[in-house]
Design an enzyme around this catalytic site. Sequence first.
Site, mmCIF file in Angstrom:
data_model
loop_
_atom_site.group_PDB
_atom_site.id
_atom_site.type_symbol
_atom_site.label_atom_id
_atom_site.label_comp_id
_atom_site.label_asym_id
_atom_site.label_seq_id
_atom_site.Cartn_x
_atom_site.Cartn_y
_atom_site.Cartn_z
ATOM 1 N N ARG A 90 -0.303 -3.662 -6.996
ATOM 2 C CA ARG A 90 -1.626 -4.396 -6.389
ATOM 3 C C ARG A 90 -2.837 -3.697 -6.896
ATOM 4 O O ARG A 90 -2.863 -2.407 -7.036
ATOM 5 C CB ARG A 90 -1.692 -4.164 -4.961
ATOM 6 N N CYS A 141 4.159 -13.731 -11.509
ATOM 7 C CA CYS A 141 3.219 -13.174 -11.010
ATOM 8 C C CYS A 141 3.353 -12.571 -9.675
ATOM 9 O O CYS A 141 3.646 -13.407 -8.695
ATOM 10 C CB CYS A 141 1.988 -14.222 -11.031
ATOM 11 N N SER A 147 0.789 -1.104 -0.072
ATOM 12 C CA SER A 147 0.105 0.012 -0.141
ATOM 13 C C SER A 147 0.857 1.116 -0.124
ATOM 14 O O SER A 147 2.057 1.225 0.241
ATOM 15 C CB SER A 147 -0.830 0.055 1.144
ATOM 16 N N CYS A 179 -1.206 -9.465 -8.204
ATOM 17 C CA CYS A 179 -2.195 -7.842 -8.200
ATOM 18 C C CYS A 179 -3.312 -7.792 -8.744
ATOM 19 O O CYS A 179 -4.152 -7.268 -8.290
ATOM 20 C CB CYS A 179 -1.271 -6.992 -9.330
ATOM 21 N N CYS A 215 -5.156 -8.863 -14.134
ATOM 22 C CA CYS A 215 -5.789 -9.749 -15.184
ATOM 23 C C CYS A 215 -7.149 -10.086 -15.060
ATOM 24 O O CYS A 215 -8.008 -10.223 -16.037
ATOM 25 C CB CYS A 215 -4.762 -11.042 -15.519
ATOM 26 N N THR A 240 -6.667 1.499 4.845
ATOM 27 C CA THR A 240 -6.394 0.832 6.070
ATOM 28 C C THR A 240 -7.175 1.191 7.254
ATOM 29 O O THR A 240 -7.770 0.177 7.923
ATOM 30 C CB THR A 240 -4.927 1.314 6.335
ATOM 31 N N CYS A 254 -0.779 -6.084 -17.696
ATOM 32 C CA CYS A 254 0.102 -7.038 -16.199
ATOM 33 C C CYS A 254 1.360 -6.113 -16.252
ATOM 34 O O CYS A 254 2.138 -5.842 -17.148
ATOM 35 C CB CYS A 254 0.437 -8.208 -16.837
#
Length: 549
Positions: A304, A518, A55, A521, A524, A340, A495
């Site tokens: 992310r 990968c 984050s 995140c 896709c 958060t 991606c």
Amino acid sequence: MSDREVMEFDVLIVGGGPAGLSAACRIMQKAQAEEKEISVCLVEKGSEIGAHILSGAVVDPAALTELFPEWQEMGAPLNTKVNVDELHWLGSETTSKKFSNWMVPKTLHNDGNYIISLGNLCRWLAEQAESLGVEVFPGFSAAHIAYDDKGNVEGVITGDMGLAADGSEKDGFMPGMLLKAKYTIFSEGCRGHLGKELLTRFELDKDKAPQHYGLGIKELWDVPESQSKPGTVIHTAGWPLGNEAGGGGFLYHLENNQVVVGLIVDLNYKNPYLSPYEEFQKYKHHPIIAEHLKGAKRVSYGARAIAKGGWASLPKMSFPGGLVIGCDAGTLNPAKIKGTHTAMKSGMLAAESIYDALQSEAPTVDLVQFNDAMRNSWLGKELQQARNFVPVMHKLGTFWGGAYNWLDQNVFSGGLPFTFNDMTPDYACMELAEKHVAPEYKKPDGLLSFDKLSSVFLSNTNHEENQPCHLKLKDAAIPIQSNLPKYNEPAQRYCPAGVYEVVESNNESIFQINSQNCIHCKTCDIKDPAQNITWVTPEGSGGPNYPNM
């Protein structure tokens, strides 16, 4: 099922992020206060708590203060209070204009907030949870939901360990465990694959606006001590995205001579040639950003998806047998660009609802009262006040949408008598390639901009070799037969980790999936225009290992 080991608990929590950990801590706090025996288990797919946490992060400490009023004395890793708070409009690759404080929507003001590593906060919360008696199991992925004979959720099945890519059992194969609970909390983070199943099975998002997403890409840099300005927060809008996409950039100065820099790209963009990763590489060359990175060293990289639909997209969060909370449900406040404190509050409210149900002589199967508790709390009021923030930006664009939001938030505190909705899913916004021109992306210079593979290397991503691919295609023919002619197969560009490629072999185009790359995140799963890609959890502990992110 009979071959699986079975463990039973009062409460099972899936996901070791701020929502799940706050729920675990709050349940045990209440149990200890009333001298009750409650068993709580938390499973986390990362190799350790915090390994998959990424984050910004500028954090509002409101929920943490409710959960642990003495968090400062307890050593919570909130060390850098915001002392410089700036918002800039980037007009081009060289121009910018700093907004005066009064011109910034008050929801974006950061007085009293802290610049932190969210991964480190989660590690600290896990320590508190374990000290309260929670059983925390990192490295265990919740692969499937377990249902009882009435169709109610009764727990999860963890992923099998030791399967080969073809599905056969390797030496040392271990079947996953069945973890059963009276109530199961799903807090997997944005676009959780089990959360998706729950939304569909129980129609939790019926009559709601579709969830909307952004892709956040972030790097951590070590900067010379002379350039370190702990407490400095810089947000930007405009270039490089301009008219191509919504979103914005950020740069924060942490303690220990570290800086985080990132770009959020709204995933409702139209141009299939757009590459969020390459836009981020361009972004770092703007003078406003580059001056903070001179002579610095990049030490980590990650990305992310962010659930940013807000109030209009918030589903029913209860179902028979449990709750879905935090970013798994979409509790982030888009007007504050913060999730958060909202995730933590949803976890605390979930804990209180479940605790009360466990004390009841006739426990409720579907804790519908949790939805009311959530909406009547300060969390619900925050999201309701911010209900128009995202749909207005989608309809009017970054500049005019920002002007509307300034009026709505600063003058009317979110009380303008209008409610906007965006009913078009992000994947459906992509247009045919023939309508667009590919943006120009320069070769990385190795100082501020970098190629994808060197970036993935810095995410410490690893998956056990020879395991089933966790990126599932509903129809293996679609990428080449449909997506390639229509959209020039956009997975190659959306991606941020180089997972998807179209390669030529014997005069034939082949869709190649480099699942080892990968970083989880979920882009896709969200952006594929055919909705043909489904992300499922890989073998436990696989994926990125983020330090201090």
